[in-house]
Design an enzyme around this catalytic site. Sequence first.
Site, PDB file in Angstrom:
ATOM      1  N   HIS A  72       0.834  -1.205   0.000  1.00 35.77           N
ATOM      2  CA  HIS A  72       0.000   0.000   0.000  1.00 35.77           C
ATOM      3  C   HIS A  72       0.876   1.266   0.000  1.00 35.77           C
ATOM      4  CE1 HIS A  72      -4.457   0.692   0.720  1.00 35.77           C
ATOM      5  NE2 HIS A  72      -4.006   1.940   0.728  1.00 35.77           N
TER       6      HIS A  72
ATOM      7  N   ARG B 238       9.508   3.993  -9.875  1.00 32.78           N
ATOM      8  CA  ARG B 238       9.668   5.409 -10.231  1.00 32.78           C
ATOM      9  C   ARG B 238      10.286   5.601 -11.619  1.00 32.78           C
ATOM     10  NH1 ARG B 238       6.611   5.327  -6.926  1.00 32.78           N
ATOM     11  NH2 ARG B 238       6.546   6.290  -4.869  1.00 32.78           N
TER      12      ARG B 238
ATOM     13  N   GLY C  99       1.582   4.537  -7.936  1.00 30.28           N
ATOM     14  CA  GLY C  99       0.631   5.219  -7.066  1.00 30.28           C
ATOM     15  C   GLY C  99       0.844   6.722  -7.060  1.00 30.28           C
ATOM     16  N   ARG C 100       1.940   7.169  -6.443  1.00 30.06           N
ATOM     17  CA  ARG C 100       2.160   8.609  -6.297  1.00 30.06           C
ATOM     18  C   ARG C 100       2.543   9.324  -7.601  1.00 30.06           C
ATOM     19  NH1 ARG C 100       3.953   5.900  -1.691  1.00 30.06           N
ATOM     20  NH2 ARG C 100       3.081   6.606   0.296  1.00 30.06           N
TER      21      ARG C 100
HETATM   22  C1  LIG Z   1      -2.760   9.367  -1.941  1.00 29.64           C
HETATM   23  C2  LIG Z   1      -2.906   7.876  -1.999  1.00 29.64           C
HETATM   24  C3  LIG Z   1      -4.170   7.323  -1.921  1.00 29.64           C
HETATM   25  C4  LIG Z   1      -4.333   5.944  -2.011  1.00 29.64           C
HETATM   26  N1  LIG Z   1      -5.592   5.439  -2.007  1.00 29.64           N
HETATM   27  C5  LIG Z   1      -5.761   4.104  -2.178  1.00 29.64           C
HETATM   28  C6  LIG Z   1      -7.056   3.561  -2.255  1.00 29.64           C
HETATM   29  O1  LIG Z   1      -8.056   4.266  -2.169  1.00 29.64           O
HETATM   30  N2  LIG Z   1      -7.168   2.222  -2.441  1.00 29.64           N
HETATM   31  C7  LIG Z   1      -6.075   1.395  -2.539  1.00 29.64           C
HETATM   32  O2  LIG Z   1      -6.218   0.187  -2.701  1.00 29.64           O
HETATM   33  N3  LIG Z   1      -4.826   1.905  -2.478  1.00 29.64           N
HETATM   34  C8  LIG Z   1      -4.651   3.224  -2.308  1.00 29.64           C
HETATM   35  N4  LIG Z   1      -3.385   3.725  -2.274  1.00 29.64           N
HETATM   36  C9  LIG Z   1      -2.217   2.832  -2.460  1.00 29.64           C
HETATM   37  C10 LIG Z   1      -1.844   2.718  -3.945  1.00 29.64           C
HETATM   38  O3  LIG Z   1      -2.836   2.027  -4.665  1.00 29.64           O
HETATM   39  C11 LIG Z   1      -0.531   1.961  -4.160  1.00 29.64           C
HETATM   40  O4  LIG Z   1      -0.590   0.710  -3.491  1.00 29.64           O
HETATM   41  C12 LIG Z   1       0.719   2.699  -3.695  1.00 29.64           C
HETATM   42  O5  LIG Z   1       0.573   4.106  -3.790  1.00 29.64           O
HETATM   43  C13 LIG Z   1       1.906   2.252  -4.532  1.00 29.64           C
HETATM   44  O6  LIG Z   1       3.081   2.803  -4.100  1.00 29.64           O
HETATM   45  P1  LIG Z   1       3.795   4.072  -4.817  1.00 29.64           P
HETATM   46  O7  LIG Z   1       3.012   5.269  -4.392  1.00 29.64           O
HETATM   47  O8  LIG Z   1       5.171   4.028  -4.207  1.00 29.64           O
HETATM   48  O9  LIG Z   1       3.808   3.859  -6.300  1.00 29.64           O
HETATM   49  C14 LIG Z   1      -3.200   5.103  -2.157  1.00 29.64           C
HETATM   50  C15 LIG Z   1      -1.930   5.669  -2.223  1.00 29.64           C
HETATM   51  C16 LIG Z   1      -1.765   7.036  -2.154  1.00 29.64           C
HETATM   52  C17 LIG Z   1      -0.381   7.608  -2.248  1.00 29.64           C
HETATM   53  O1  LIG Z   2      -5.816   3.763   0.922  1.00 27.56           O
HETATM   54  C1  LIG Z   2      -5.224   4.780   1.188  1.00 27.56           C
HETATM   55  O2  LIG Z   2      -3.984   4.810   1.256  1.00 27.56           O
HETATM   56  C2  LIG Z   2      -5.936   5.994   1.438  1.00 27.56           C
HETATM   57  O3  LIG Z   2      -5.258   6.945   1.624  1.00 27.56           O
HETATM   58  C3  LIG Z   2      -7.411   6.100   1.510  1.00 27.56           C
HETATM   59  C4  LIG Z   2      -7.967   7.320   1.769  1.00 27.56           C
HETATM   60  C5  LIG Z   2      -9.337   7.451   1.867  1.00 27.56           C
HETATM   61  C6  LIG Z   2     -10.154   6.373   1.707  1.00 27.56           C
HETATM   62  C7  LIG Z   2      -9.606   5.163   1.447  1.00 27.56           C
HETATM   63  C8  LIG Z   2      -8.237   5.014   1.340  1.00 27.56           C
END
Ligand SMILES: Cc1cc2nc3c(=O)[nH]c(=O)nc-3n(C[C@H](O)[C@H](O)[C@H](O)COP(=O)(O)O)c2cc1C
Ligand SMILES: O=C(O)C(=O)c1ccccc1
Length: 366
Positions: free
Chosen positions: A257, A292, A311-312
């Site tokens: 995550h 990255r 993700g980011r």
């Molecule tokens: C701002 C943010 C919000 C995220 N929200 C969710 C989400 O709603 N559901 C989920 O499964 N993962 C969520 N993630 C995790 C990403 O899907 C992913 O696993 C992770 O960002 C990957 O790593 P990276 O940011 O280093 O690429 C979130 C990550 C970030 C940074």
């Molecule tokens: O999953 C996450 O990392 C995340 O930030 C998030 C935020 C709001 C609702 C669900 C997940």
Amino acid sequence: MTQILTAADYRNPAQRLVEPDVWDFIEGGAEDERTVAANLRAFDRVRLRPRVLAGVSEVDTAVSLFGRDYATPIGVAPTAYQRLIDADGEVATAKGAGAAGALFVVAMFASRTIEDIAAASSSGLWLQLYWLRRRDVLQSMAERAEAAGYDAIMLTVDVPRMGRRWRDVRNGFTIGGDVAAVNIEAGVMAAAHERDEGSSAVARHTAATFDPGLVWSDLAWLRGRTRLPLVLKGILTAEDATLAVAHGADAIVVSNHGGRQLDGAVASLDALAEVVGAVGGAIPVLLDGGVRRGADALAALALGAHMVLLGRPPLWGLAAGGAEGVAGVLRATTDELAHAMALAGRASLADLDRTVVRNQPTGGDA
Ligand SMILES: Cc1cc2nc3c(=O)[nH]c(=O)nc-3n(C[C@H](O)[C@H](O)[C@H](O)COP(=O)(O)O)c2cc1C
Ligand SMILES: O=C(O)C(=O)c1ccccc1
């Protein structure tokens, strides 16, 4: 003014354009953010074994999954509330991913509707879900995704409770204004939006709405309610990979995550080999966390990932340049991947195997 050449070049412009508390929400991780750092370090340790005279005049990054062809094995991971950083939010991300021919995984907590996002997409979409106490909401979202043409449901399984993200707690971070989880009934979400000292908006989401009692045998319930392939996101061990296959998962994502859940969890790249070994080719294995650059994708694909997700970085692109920025991040990393493949003497993804990566003497995050 720095020229934008790489995905990382979007980061500073993005930081200047978003509010500090939103920046911390994006960049932050759980507790001491050791796993955030470990995800990046794991890729920094990789050393590649290039082959020469391999005939690389054509380099092909195309891949297919669940019957859909993609121009790139680098896709967009689900991230909640993209309207925090761009007025069009997930609609812009869908346009950017489509322009790059990339997969976009839409978050359950998206700030645009499942249907509006589908209308803007010209590539594959999956819908990510969390296991809510309100299973009727899960069912109706899965049905809407199927009707709107999504290709798969991704169930995120590493959030029985939300990781402690101290940055968000210290900032008193809330989701508000005109940004909301528009695909979930307001009543289900009410508790998440109340301010509360010592907690954050995202922590309240889970406490109020997620069901931490989820066990493997529950997956059959969701399986029986959608025809779409079911992908489990957040697997880090051979044991759970074996269980995922046994319980009928159609793919899994090796993920911690983005270091936002269990601080101290193994880096995604370091978990990949054991998961791929346990799955033994039965289903596709994807990876996210710390990817990255193109060479990072190359390493993960060589160690057995079918696709990688960012993700980011797409959020940096979205903040800095909307749909164009998202496409720019995906194109830059895909171009780097193709470049690395050529220099490594592997012209197609089918040529990527463990021989691309030198065995690490420590074999892990030592
Ligand atoms: C701002 C943010 C919000 C995220 N929200 C969710 C989400 O709603 N559901 C989920 O499964 N993962 C969520 N993630 C995790 C990403 O899907 C992913 O696993 C992770 O960002 C990957 O790593 P990276 O940011 O280093 O690429 C979130 C990550 C970030 C940074
Ligand atoms: O999953 C996450 O990392 C995340 O930030 C998030 C935020 C709001 C609702 C669900 C997940």
